[in-house]
Design a protein around this motif. Structure first.
Motif: not given
Length: 580
Positions: A139-158
């Motif tokens: 998942s890459t959406s702004t909403l899921q980065r914030k409320v599901v994973f608690g990660l910034e962009r670079h964490g999702i890319v990793e």
């Protein structure tokens, strides 16, 4: 008792609760000027995305039956499961491989999250397969980065890059399998375009695809969030800006949350999408995936080869309904029970005339009002094109009598009989079926206890001085209980009593019409051999118009010796009686 529905403020007002989806700043967009001229690569996700949305997921038997239908339809890419997520999915993938159920020209696709242990389990499931698409997502959406994973962009890319590396490593250890790698930034429509580009290009850097061995980048509308034109803009933006464009296939995976998945898909194809993932009849999470049958038939109706075989759409629908244990709606495009059916009187009249004109023209081009495709193309018949209820008109009833019972009714008789049908449908408030229409015709017009009955008749042939022959008819008839004798010769009408001009047919001409016939009684759908249809018009003793509809016996000169001639009054009397 009135049902009162209360709401805050008395009306629905979005206020600050919702906000519009932002448009894409795409200058010089080209997709609006393009047309779809070829079918995309189709990938069915019925067995994975469709299956996970079911109340009762498919067992192995239902999955196998649906897989076989997908193969017969011509799908070359089929997502068969999420083997790391459930044992049934794992077992089904193994069944397909171990029992050699996958044709050589079909590639199975399996889905995995970007976690090392799940990727390893997925590779176990496909061991020994000839062709596999390994589909990685996170998942890459702004909403899921914030409320599901608690990660910034670079964490999702990793996360995505580690998953891509693991897939490349394990695939290299399975040289007997031809792997294609696919990546999906899940919830693409909720992801900033520049971030979607960043993460997709990072994954491609790991996989190093080439123009000869392409990867697949799949941009899903996991939740449909905007109008279709905005999705098309997003796809064209990616088509323009992603690096290594010649080394990946641009794929889409639309959902139908706003009810416009088909439109969004078609515009996205115009914008550069080459591949479409979806399901048969749109099964899937929430409001479903895009419907691949509708997409294929839309192409077909525009003269484009869909590269899918939907010529037996009812059989496909029945298998899908049994597999999903969900019905396909009667109004579903192309496949629903009622989509080739007209109840409206004006529609019925236009269809009837259009069908007749098409048959006469002999032209291959299909042009019939209200029928965008020929029902025969999907295995349907013309029998249910017109059905009759209180909204119907004479054209619909006439079509059923002609198509189902070979009875070609003239216009004045159509008007007369439609009044009978209207009375029935007004009372019942329901549809009237073809057998019920025939029964109404039979009881109204073929009742032997009618106003006019033939008691007996005798014919004799006579030779004229000029060598021409003629036939004389003398008949005893009973009119409203009063018995009388009528006499006539062919061409001269019937004389005696109060019959005037009984030999005159509606529509002019002296020869009976032979193309159509009618089977008497019971509504049997057959055409009596050697009997021509005829219509006569005369007047009764009070001057009311009398119309007859009947059949000429073979070897009998018109208009004398008939089988089952029908006569009746157009005003004030029983409409028709059977003359025996």
């Amino acid at each position: 008792m009135d049902l009162l529905i209360a709401s805050k403020g008395g009306a629905m007002k979005p206020g600050g609760k919702y906000r519009p989806y932002p448009p894409v700043g795409l200058a010089g967009r080209k997709w609006p000027d393009r047309a779809i001229t070829t079918a995309p690569v189709w990938c069915s996700v019925d067995l994975r995305d469709g299956n996970q949305a079911l109340i009762d997921p498919m067992d192995v038997t239902r999955k196998r039956r649906l897989f076989e239908v997908l193969v017969r339809m011509g799908f070359k890419e089929i997502e068969v499961g999420f083997p790391s997520a459930s044992q049934p999915d794992f077992d089904f993938v193994r069944l397909l491989i171990e029992e050699n159920l996958v044709p050589d020209d079909v590639t199975i696709q399996v889905l995995t999250q970007a976690r090392e242990e799940l990727i390893a389990r997925t590779f176990e499931a496909v061991r020994g397969a000839r062709h596999v698409i390994m589909h990685l997502y996170n998942s890459t959406s702004t909403l899921q980065r914030k409320v599901v994973f608690g990660l910034e962009r670079h964490g999702i890319v990793e996360i995505a890059v580690r998953g891509a590396e693991k897939i490349k490593q394990l695939a290299s250890a399975e040289p007997e399998t031809d792997f294609t790698f696919e990546y999906s930034p899940e919830s693409f429509t909720g992801t900033e375009l520049d971030f979607a580009q960043e993460i997709c290009e990072a994954v491609l850097e790991v996989w190093s695809p080439t123009p000869e061995h392409k990867a697949i980048l799949n941009l899903p509308a996991t939740v449909e969030m905007s109008t279709p034109n905005i999705y098309a803009d997003q796809i064209e933006w990616c088509d323009r800006n992603f690096r290594m464009r010649d080394s990946f296939i641009l794929s889409i995976h639309p959902h139908n949350d706003r009810g416009s998945a088909v439109a969004a898909t078609e515009l996205a194809m115009m914008a550069g999408a080459e591949r479409v993932e979806g399901t048969l009849f749109g099964n899937g999470e929430r409001t479903g995936n895009v419907d691949l049958v509708t997409l294929a038939m839309n192409l077909f109706s525009q003269g484009v080869d869909p590269r899918l075989d939907v010529s037996n759409i009812d059989d496909i629908r029945r298998v899908v309904e049994a597999s999903n244990q969900l019905p396909v709606h009667p109004r579903h495009p192309y496949a629903g029970e009622l989509v080739y059916t007209a109840f409206s009187g004006s529609h019925q009249d236009a269809i009837k005339k259009g069908m007749e004109a098409h048959a006469k023209s002999g032209d291959e081009l299909w042009e019939v009002p209200y029928l965008p495709i020929d029902p025969h193309d999907v295995g349907r018949t013309y029998e249910a094109i017109i059905r009759v209820n209180s909204q119907s008109g004479k054209g619909g009833v006439a079509y059923i009598l002609k198509n189902d019972y070979h009875l070609d009714v003239p216009r004045r008789l159509q008007i007369e009989f439609m009044r009978v049908i209207q009375e029935i449908t007004d009372i019942t408030g329901k549809e009237i079926t073809p057998p019920e229409i025939w029964n109404a015709f039979d009881s109204t017009y073929l009742n032997p206890q009618g106003w006019l009955e033939l008691v007996e008749h005798e014919t004799s042939d006579h030779a004229a001085s000029n060598g021409a022959g003629s036939t004389r008819l003398e008949a005893v008839v009973r009119v409203a209980g009063d018995q009388r004798t009528v006499v006539g010769r062919d061409g001269g009408g019937l004389r005696g009593g109060d019959w005037r001009g009984a030999g005159r047919r509606l529509g002019g001409g002296d020869e009976p019409q032979h193309p159509h016939g009618l089977a008497p009684g019971g509504g049997q759908r057959r055409q009596p051999a050697g009997r021509g249809r005829f219509v006569i018009e005369t007047q009764d003793e009070a001057g009311f118009r009398v119309v007859g509809f009947g059949f000429q016996c073979p070897r009998a000169p018109f208009p004398y010796s008939y089988s089952w001639p029908l006569l009746g009054s157009a005003r004030g009397r029983p409409r028709f009686s059977r003359i025996r």
